[in-house]
Design a protein around this motif. Structure first.
Motif, short mmCIF file in Angstrom:
data_model
loop_
_atom_site.label_atom_id
_atom_site.label_comp_id
_atom_site.label_asym_id
_atom_site.label_seq_id
_atom_site.Cartn_x
_atom_site.Cartn_y
_atom_site.Cartn_z
N GLU A 24 22.11 2.85 50.77
CA GLU A 24 22.37 1.06 50.52
C GLU A 24 22.16 0.76 49.12
O GLU A 24 22.84 -0.17 48.56
CB GLU A 24 21.19 0.60 51.46
N LEU A 25 21.10 1.49 48.32
CA LEU A 25 21.13 1.07 46.92
C LEU A 25 22.18 1.43 46.17
O LEU A 25 22.72 0.81 45.32
CB LEU A 25 19.85 1.98 46.56
N ARG A 122 12.33 -4.06 41.10
CA ARG A 122 12.99 -5.15 40.32
C ARG A 122 12.65 -4.78 38.66
O ARG A 122 13.81 -5.30 37.89
CB ARG A 122 12.14 -6.61 40.50
N ASP A 123 11.93 -3.91 38.28
CA ASP A 123 11.84 -3.52 37.18
C ASP A 123 12.96 -2.59 36.84
O ASP A 123 13.54 -2.37 35.54
CB ASP A 123 10.79 -2.61 36.81
N VAL A 124 13.66 -1.90 37.63
CA VAL A 124 14.79 -1.17 37.65
C VAL A 124 15.96 -2.02 37.12
O VAL A 124 16.86 -1.76 36.23
CB VAL A 124 15.12 -0.27 38.92
N SER A 125 16.25 -3.17 37.63
CA SER A 125 17.34 -3.98 37.25
C SER A 125 17.04 -4.41 35.93
O SER A 125 17.87 -4.82 35.23
CB SER A 125 17.46 -5.14 38.34
N VAL A 126 15.66 -4.98 35.75
CA VAL A 126 15.29 -5.43 34.38
C VAL A 126 15.86 -4.31 33.46
O VAL A 126 16.46 -4.70 32.27
CB VAL A 126 13.95 -5.69 34.02
N ASP A 127 15.40 -3.17 33.42
CA ASP A 127 15.67 -2.23 32.46
C ASP A 127 17.35 -1.89 32.26
O ASP A 127 17.87 -1.60 31.09
CB ASP A 127 15.10 -0.86 33.22
N ALA A 128 18.06 -2.11 33.39
CA ALA A 128 19.42 -2.07 33.34
C ALA A 128 19.99 -3.20 32.46
O ALA A 128 20.91 -2.98 31.83
CB ALA A 128 19.98 -2.02 34.59
N LYS A 155 28.36 3.39 33.56
CA LYS A 155 27.47 4.55 33.67
C LYS A 155 26.23 4.12 33.77
O LYS A 155 25.35 4.84 34.70
CB LYS A 155 27.74 5.42 32.46
N THR A 156 25.75 3.12 33.18
CA THR A 156 24.18 2.64 33.30
C THR A 156 24.00 2.32 34.88
O THR A 156 23.09 2.80 35.35
CB THR A 156 23.98 1.45 32.41
N LEU A 157 24.74 1.62 35.48
CA LEU A 157 24.39 1.10 36.85
C LEU A 157 24.79 2.22 37.80
O LEU A 157 24.05 2.51 38.68
CB LEU A 157 25.59 -0.15 37.20
N LYS A 158 25.97 2.91 37.52
CA LYS A 158 26.15 3.80 38.85
C LYS A 158 25.42 5.08 38.62
O LYS A 158 25.67 5.89 39.76
CB LYS A 158 27.78 3.97 38.85
N LYS A 163 20.24 6.89 39.66
CA LYS A 163 19.34 7.84 39.64
C LYS A 163 17.75 7.64 39.56
O LYS A 163 16.80 8.22 40.31
CB LYS A 163 19.65 9.23 38.42
N ARG A 164 17.35 6.74 38.78
CA ARG A 164 15.99 6.31 38.53
C ARG A 164 15.73 5.61 40.00
O ARG A 164 14.56 6.01 40.74
CB ARG A 164 15.77 5.25 37.46
N ALA A 165 16.52 4.67 40.63
CA ALA A 165 16.25 4.21 41.93
C ALA A 165 16.12 5.20 43.11
O ALA A 165 14.88 4.81 43.81
CB ALA A 165 17.46 3.10 42.09
N ARG A 166 16.71 6.16 42.93
CA ARG A 166 16.87 6.93 44.11
C ARG A 166 15.64 7.98 44.18
O ARG A 166 14.99 8.28 45.12
CB ARG A 166 17.85 8.08 43.78
N THR A 167 15.29 8.23 42.74
CA THR A 167 14.05 8.92 42.69
C THR A 167 12.60 7.85 43.02
O THR A 167 11.61 8.64 43.77
CB THR A 167 13.36 9.24 41.42
N ILE A 168 12.75 6.90 43.07
CA ILE A 168 11.71 5.70 43.32
C ILE A 168 11.79 5.89 44.94
O ILE A 168 10.72 5.96 45.74
CB ILE A 168 11.77 4.59 42.69
N VAL A 169 12.72 5.92 45.75
CA VAL A 169 13.08 5.61 47.07
C VAL A 169 12.39 6.73 47.63
O VAL A 169 11.62 6.83 48.59
CB VAL A 169 14.52 5.43 47.27
N HIS A 170 12.88 8.11 47.27
CA HIS A 170 12.44 9.32 47.82
C HIS A 170 10.87 9.43 47.46
O HIS A 170 10.19 10.05 48.72
CB HIS A 170 13.02 10.52 47.05
N THR A 171 10.30 8.98 46.39
CA THR A 171 9.14 9.30 46.44
C THR A 171 8.09 8.20 47.12
O THR A 171 7.34 8.66 47.92
CB THR A 171 8.69 9.02 44.78
N GLU A 172 8.34 7.06 47.01
CA GLU A 172 7.65 6.04 47.85
C GLU A 172 7.95 5.79 49.27
O GLU A 172 6.84 5.67 49.92
CB GLU A 172 8.04 4.60 46.89
#
Length: 288
Positions: A24-25, A122-128, A155-158, A163-172
């Motif tokens: 979904e992300l 939300r930090d992920v989108s701010v960094d993007a 490339k930044t978004l896709k 990659k960063r968002a997926r890592t957060i999801v898997h971890t949290e």
């Protein structure tokens, strides 16, 4: 189902939940990417046009919406993971023939975890947004062409942001599952004498050697697992008190072991465990 089947079905459900949330992300990021590319494609080629405040405001609008949508998606996944972690213990205990009635888990810890994860997304989108603004600035300065900027923004978004968002999801989400799982086991152990927990390595092709080495380790529910010869202890996989190297993207699980059903999950494969121990020894020698 047997306790073994119940535990493994719960872990399969955990993997599906995490993968579905990550998917979904990806969908949200691809939609944001398409909207931003459409905005940029409508611009004239004059470099100075890319400096217009309204352009940055439009992109900010898209990414703020992305942050809100992503936070809502992972929040729902985190709540489901929490429930599934507790339900796995209930299922295994019930399948073992033990009938207990336990109170609902206190959700105070979940509330704090949800707030933390929402801010992280939300930090992920701010960094993007910051990266994209930098790319726009390079165009204005003539350091790169609009075409190159568009490619890098995409490339930044896709790729990078996903990659960063997926890592957060898997971890949290894994942490929510494991935390509720531990809390429920502590509740169950109070009325199921002799109940233990067992560390189960992830199904990844190359799990952490330190986690592979303790595959099958059993401990009383209220005692930590022991890693690295005692240098590290963890109450459960994703334990927030553990070093980050043991929690980020971890796919391990802790499963209840009810007396009389010691084979709640399959016994550890001796070759797997020995391979993990040897790899850990080699890594330790290399670091010394």
């Amino acid at each position: 189902m047997t306790p073994t089947q119940t535990a493994l079905a719960a872990l399969t459900g955990r993997s599906t939940l995490i993968n579905d949330t990550a998917a979904e992300l990806r969908r949200l990021l691809e939609a944001a990417d398409q909207e931003i590319l459409a905005i940029l494609a409508a611009l004239p080629t004059d470099y100075q046009t890319w400096y217009l405040p309204q352009l940055r405001a439009e992109i900010r609008r898209v990414l703020v919406a992305l942050g809100d949508d992503a936070a809502a998606a992972v929040d729902a996944g985190q709540v489901d993971a929490w429930r599934a972690g507790a339900a796995m213990v209930d299922g295994v205990v019930s399948a073992s023939g033990v009938r207990v009635v336990l109170p609902a888990i206190d959700v105070q810890q979940l509330v704090a975890m949800r707030a933390f994860l929402t801010e992280k997304m939300r930090d992920v989108s701010v960094d993007a947004l910051n990266v994209i603004n930098s790319q726009l600035g390079l165009v204005v300065m003539g350091a790169q062409t609009p075409f190159d900027a568009i490619k890098r923004i995409s490339k930044t978004l896709k790729a990078d942001t996903y990659k960063r968002a997926r890592t957060i999801v898997h971890t949290e989400l894994g942490r929510a599952f494991s935390t509720a799982n531990q809390i429920r086991m502590e509740q169950s152990a109070a009325v199921v004498p002799g109940m233990k927990k067992r560390w189960l390595k992830s199904g990844k092709r190359e799990p952490r050697v330190t986690h592979l080495a303790i595959h099958g380790q059993e401990q009383p529910v209220d005692q930590p697992y022991v890693l690295e010869g005692g240098a590290v202890t963890m109450m459960y996989p994703h334990d927030p008190a553990a070093p980050a190297r043991h929690t980020i993207n971890c796919g391990c699980a802790s499963v209840p072991v009810v007396p009389g059903w010691e084979r709640t999950v399959r016994d550890p494969d001796a070759d797997d465990v020995e391979r993990g121990r040897q790899a850990l020894k080699a890594a330790t020698r290399g670091a010394s």
